[in-house]
Design a protein around this motif. Structure first.
Motif, PDB file in Angstrom:
ATOM      1  N   LEU A 126       0.499  -1.095  -0.142  1.00 31.13           N
ATOM      2  CA  LEU A 126      -0.221  -0.107  -0.042  1.00 31.13           C
ATOM      3  C   LEU A 126       0.606   1.385   0.128  1.00 31.13           C
ATOM      4  N   VAL A 127       1.100   1.927  -1.349  1.00 27.79           N
ATOM      5  CA  VAL A 127       1.617   3.022  -0.983  1.00 27.79           C
ATOM      6  C   VAL A 127       0.218   4.524  -0.715  1.00 27.79           C
ATOM      7  N   GLU A 128       0.966   5.069  -0.446  1.00 29.06           N
ATOM      8  CA  GLU A 128       0.476   6.558  -0.562  1.00 29.06           C
ATOM      9  C   GLU A 128       1.349   7.704  -0.875  1.00 29.06           C
ATOM     10  N   SER A 129       0.634   8.908  -0.618  1.00 31.02           N
ATOM     11  CA  SER A 129       1.095  10.035  -1.440  1.00 31.02           C
ATOM     12  C   SER A 129      -0.287  11.241  -1.121  1.00 31.02           C
ATOM     13  N   GLY A 130       0.577  11.886  -1.411  1.00 29.68           N
ATOM     14  CA  GLY A 130      -0.673  13.763  -1.661  1.00 29.68           C
ATOM     15  C   GLY A 130      -0.114  14.500  -0.526  1.00 29.68           C
ATOM     16  N   GLY A 131       0.482  13.952   0.362  1.00 28.95           N
ATOM     17  CA  GLY A 131       0.644  14.061   1.577  1.00 28.95           C
ATOM     18  C   GLY A 131       1.785  15.766   0.928  1.00 28.95           C
ATOM     19  N   GLY A 132       1.564  17.165   2.386  1.00 30.60           N
ATOM     20  CA  GLY A 132       2.534  17.963   1.936  1.00 30.60           C
ATOM     21  C   GLY A 132       2.301  19.084   3.139  1.00 30.60           C
ATOM     22  N   LEU A 133       2.729  20.460   3.197  1.00 29.06           N
ATOM     23  CA  LEU A 133       2.441  21.341   3.549  1.00 29.06           C
ATOM     24  C   LEU A 133       0.973  21.800   3.214  1.00 29.06           C
ATOM     25  N   VAL A 134       0.475  22.512   4.157  1.00 31.10           N
ATOM     26  CA  VAL A 134      -0.923  23.619   3.253  1.00 31.10           C
ATOM     27  C   VAL A 134      -1.432  24.532   4.310  1.00 31.10           C
ATOM     28  N   GLN A 135      -2.062  25.556   4.137  1.00 28.34           N
ATOM     29  CA  GLN A 135      -2.033  26.252   4.784  1.00 28.34           C
ATOM     30  C   GLN A 135      -3.705  26.799   5.545  1.00 28.34           C
TER      31      GLN A 135
END
Length: 118
Positions: free
Chosen positions: A4-13
């Motif tokens: 299972l490979v997650e993606s799409g995370g990051g820094l957001v306001q």
């Protein structure tokens, strides 16, 4: 081997949006219940949302109305659309798969970091 490979995370306001993805392999995706969990620093892992093999979805109270879980069986992918993000949504988000043929099994992804900060 299940992956299972997650993606799409990051820094957001605060108030912003992100869409997480979880791509599954080595598992009968269309016959698996799928879910998202998260773990904030110093806290236990907590359930966020679930979408079953028959596309029934459920949400933790703290994300209702803001997050939407979805799945695309043709792509072996689950999504989490996160809107109106708050600082308290900051966490590592994990994907979980539970196959119908063996509901005692739990398969986890490696997680993707979501940070909500101005």
């Amino acid at each position: 081997q299940v992956q299972l490979v997650e993606s799409g995370g990051g820094l957001v306001q605060p108030g912003g949006s992100l869409r997480l993805s979880c791509v599954a392999s080595g598992i009968s995706f269309m016959f698996s219940d799928m879910g998202w969990y998260r773990q904030a620093p110093g806290k236990q892992r907590e359930w966020v949302a679930t979408v079953t093999s028959d596309f029934t979805s459920n949400y933790a109270d703290f994300v209702k109305g803001r997050f939407t879980i979805a799945r695309d069986n043709a792509k072996n992918t689950m999504y989490l659309q996160m809107n109106s993000l708050k600082a308290e949504d900051t966490a590592i988000y994990y994907c979980l798969a539970v196959p119908e043929i063996d509901p005692s099994s739990r398969y986890w992804g490696q997680g993707t970091q979501v940070t909500v900060s101005s």
